[in-house]
Design an enzyme around this catalytic site. Structure first.
Site, PDB file in Angstrom:
ATOM      1  N   LYS A  46      -6.892  -1.694   9.353  1.00 47.41           N
ATOM      2  CA  LYS A  46      -8.172  -2.062  10.013  1.00 47.41           C
ATOM      3  C   LYS A  46      -7.985  -2.591  11.431  1.00 47.41           C
ATOM      4  CE  LYS A  46      -6.990  -5.362   6.967  1.00 47.41           C
ATOM      5  NZ  LYS A  46      -6.801  -5.476   5.542  1.00 47.41           N
ATOM      6  N   VAL A  71       0.834  -1.211   0.000  1.00 47.46           N
ATOM      7  CA  VAL A  71       0.000   0.000   0.000  1.00 47.46           C
ATOM      8  C   VAL A  71       0.869   1.262   0.000  1.00 47.46           C
ATOM      9  CG1 VAL A  71      -1.871   1.232   1.164  1.00 47.46           C
ATOM     10  CG2 VAL A  71      -1.864  -1.262   1.174  1.00 47.46           C
ATOM     11  N   GLY A  76     -11.115  -1.424   0.671  1.00 46.33           N
ATOM     12  CA  GLY A  76     -10.064  -0.987  -0.260  1.00 46.33           C
ATOM     13  C   GLY A  76     -10.393   0.364  -0.864  1.00 46.33           C
ATOM     14  N   GLU A 103     -10.442   5.877   5.470  1.00 45.09           N
ATOM     15  CA  GLU A 103     -11.285   5.353   4.379  1.00 45.09           C
ATOM     16  C   GLU A 103     -10.786   3.997   3.862  1.00 45.09           C
ATOM     17  OE1 GLU A 103     -14.290   6.875   2.704  1.00 45.09           O
ATOM     18  OE2 GLU A 103     -14.135   4.709   2.532  1.00 45.09           O
ATOM     19  N   LYS A 123     -13.563  -5.297   9.792  1.00 43.78           N
ATOM     20  CA  LYS A 123     -14.169  -4.286   8.916  1.00 43.78           C
ATOM     21  C   LYS A 123     -15.637  -4.042   9.286  1.00 43.78           C
ATOM     22  CE  LYS A 123     -10.992  -5.222   5.097  1.00 43.78           C
ATOM     23  NZ  LYS A 123     -10.774  -6.097   3.928  1.00 43.78           N
TER      24      LYS A 123
HETATM   25  N1  HSE Z   1      -6.739  -9.071   2.629  1.00 48.37           N
HETATM   26  C1  HSE Z   1      -7.707  -8.035   2.450  1.00 48.37           C
HETATM   27  C2  HSE Z   1      -8.762  -8.540   1.477  1.00 48.37           C
HETATM   28  C3  HSE Z   1      -7.026  -6.800   1.915  1.00 48.37           C
HETATM   29  O1  HSE Z   1      -8.553  -9.591   0.861  1.00 48.37           O
HETATM   30  O2  HSE Z   1      -9.808  -7.931   1.345  1.00 48.37           O
HETATM   31  C4  HSE Z   1      -7.842  -5.570   2.000  1.00 48.37           C
HETATM   32  O3  HSE Z   1      -8.180  -5.254   3.309  1.00 48.37           O
END
Ligand code: HSE
Length: 411
Positions: free
Chosen positions: A100, A12, A129, A124, A200
């Site tokens: 997260k 990232v 993502g 965000e 999440k």
């Molecule tokens: N490993 C996470 C996914 C990456 O596959 O969604 C994004 O948070």
């Protein structure tokens, strides 16, 4: 000109540098000022890489530099991210984060420090993502009482389930591909066991309901027990198996769960394929709203981080209100939640097994699959999860019967 620092030059972090460089002119226009990356923090060296000249491994250099107004934390993990983010906010800097684990665990506290210091803590990219979902919850859907959020929040598992469905491939084989594409977490059990989606949905629930939802309180089940035969049953019933994360408010309590779920083709999330994520939000005024996009991957995630950097630059010395108190919300026991199950039943004697099913559940829809010998599947009526689990256990105790798998179903 405003200076920023990026903590972490992994997937990232390098994406953030790439997005800022690629779209520099339009980003500066939108921010209203030139954004310069003054530091990239990483323990590793990157010989020959243009960031070599701005690399540091000393967080204090960044924290003590008054020119640095915004810090992007893209390292992941709770420590040292938590200590550094807290210090940065207390130094009066704004922080944006894609982390997260950090947000789920310490979001409420970091937001309250940002408020106290008149800076901002934005996150965000921590959910979905590249999909804008945090800002819409915080800034657009504010006229509504949100009563449900249900989403496909993990790209890796959606990618795996999609490939298993479309190509008839085995779980482990597809997981390796997701890892190679950079979707999976360093430890992929965080994806496949549902923990990533759990964090999440905890973040989204806390924001939507304005109170703390602890991820430890959310029932979480991953996709490792999903087999090719489960998928074949789902296909036969015109369903898809998805890892759904849901959070629903009833009176003043919420019920939240992450689990593989069979959904029918008319479900709004049934067409979400591959690494894509989607979040369905239900409000008492607006009705249903859905957000869709790439939930993982370098550039989509970096795009959300950079959008937060721009927002932070636009709001230097001006705290944006975020409604997430540290007070814990009351959670409903999963046992009390209404559910339906798809249950695979292996038998020695078909007629006897059907009788046992009818004695316990009454007459139910039975599904048979040519390639699954000596077994059938039932779909239960809607009842509380606790009652259904008891009935399934009772069936399991009957002679000559074995429960092969059970999957929640919304059909
Ligand atoms: N490993 C996470 C996914 C990456 O596959 O969604 C994004 O948070």
């Amino acid at each position: 000109m405003v200076s920023i620092a990026v903590l972490g030059y992994g997937i990232v972090g390098s994406g953030v540098v790439e997005v800022l460089n690629a779209n520099q002119a339009s980003i500066d226009k939108r921010a209203g000022i030139h954004i310069r990356i003054k530091y990239v923090l990483d323990k590793r060296r990157f010989p020959g890489n243009p960031v070599e000249d701005i690399l540091t491994d000393d967080i204090e250099t960044i924290l003590q530099d008054p020119e640095v107004k915004v810090i992007a934390e893209v390292m992941g993990g709770v420590e040292p991210a938590y200590s550094w983010v807290k210090k940065a906010l207390l130094c009066g800097k704004s922080v944006v984060s894609s982390n997260k684990e950090l947000v789920a665990q310490h979001g409420a506290e970091l937001l309250s420090i940002a408020k106290q210091m008149n800076t901002n803590f934005l996150f965000e990219a921590s959910v979905g993502g590249g999909i804008p979902i945090i800002r819409p919850l915080n800034e657009s859907l504010t006229a509504d009482e949100i009563y449900e959020i249900t989403g496909i929040l993990n790209g890796t598992t959606n990618f795996i389930l999609t490939k298993m469905t479309q190509e008839g491939r085995e779980f482990e084989d597809v997981l390796k591909e997701a890892q190679a594409l950079g979707y999976a977490e360093r430890n992929p059990s965080a994806d496949v066991e549902g923990h990533d989606a759990c964090r999440k949905i905890a973040i989204l629930s806390s924001l939507a309901f304005g109170m703390q939802v602890d991820y430890e309180d959310i029932y979480t089940e991953g996709i490792t027990a999903i087999s090719k035969l489960d998928i074949a049953y789902a296909k036969k019933m015109s369903c898809q198996i998805k890892l759904l994360a849901t959070s629903q408010k009833e009176d003043q309590r919420i019920f939240a769960r992450v689990s593989p779920t069979m959904i029918g083709s008319d479900h709004p999330l049934s067409t979400v394929q591959g690494v894509f994520n989607a979040v369905l939000v239900k409000g008492n005024m607006i009705g249903d709203v859905m957000f869709y996009g790439r939930g993982a991957g370098k550039l989509p995630t970096a795009s959300a981080v950079v959008a937060d950097i721009i927002d932070a630059v636009r709001h230097l010395n001006q705290n944006k209100i975020c409604f997430w108190s540290t007070e814990k919300i009351q959670m409903m026991d999963l046992k009390d939640a209404p559910t339906r199950f798809f249950v695979r039943v292996a038998y020695e004697d078909f007629e006897g097994a059907i009788k046992e099913v009818e004695n316990i559940f009454g007459v139910l829809e039975v599904v048979r699959l040519e390639e699954a010998s000596k077994e059938f599947a039932i779909i239960t009526e809607l009842e509380t999860e606790g009652l259904l689990q008891e009935k399934i256990e009772e069936l399991q105790q009957r002679n000559g019967i074995k429960i092969v798998n059970r999957i929640r179903i919304e059909k």
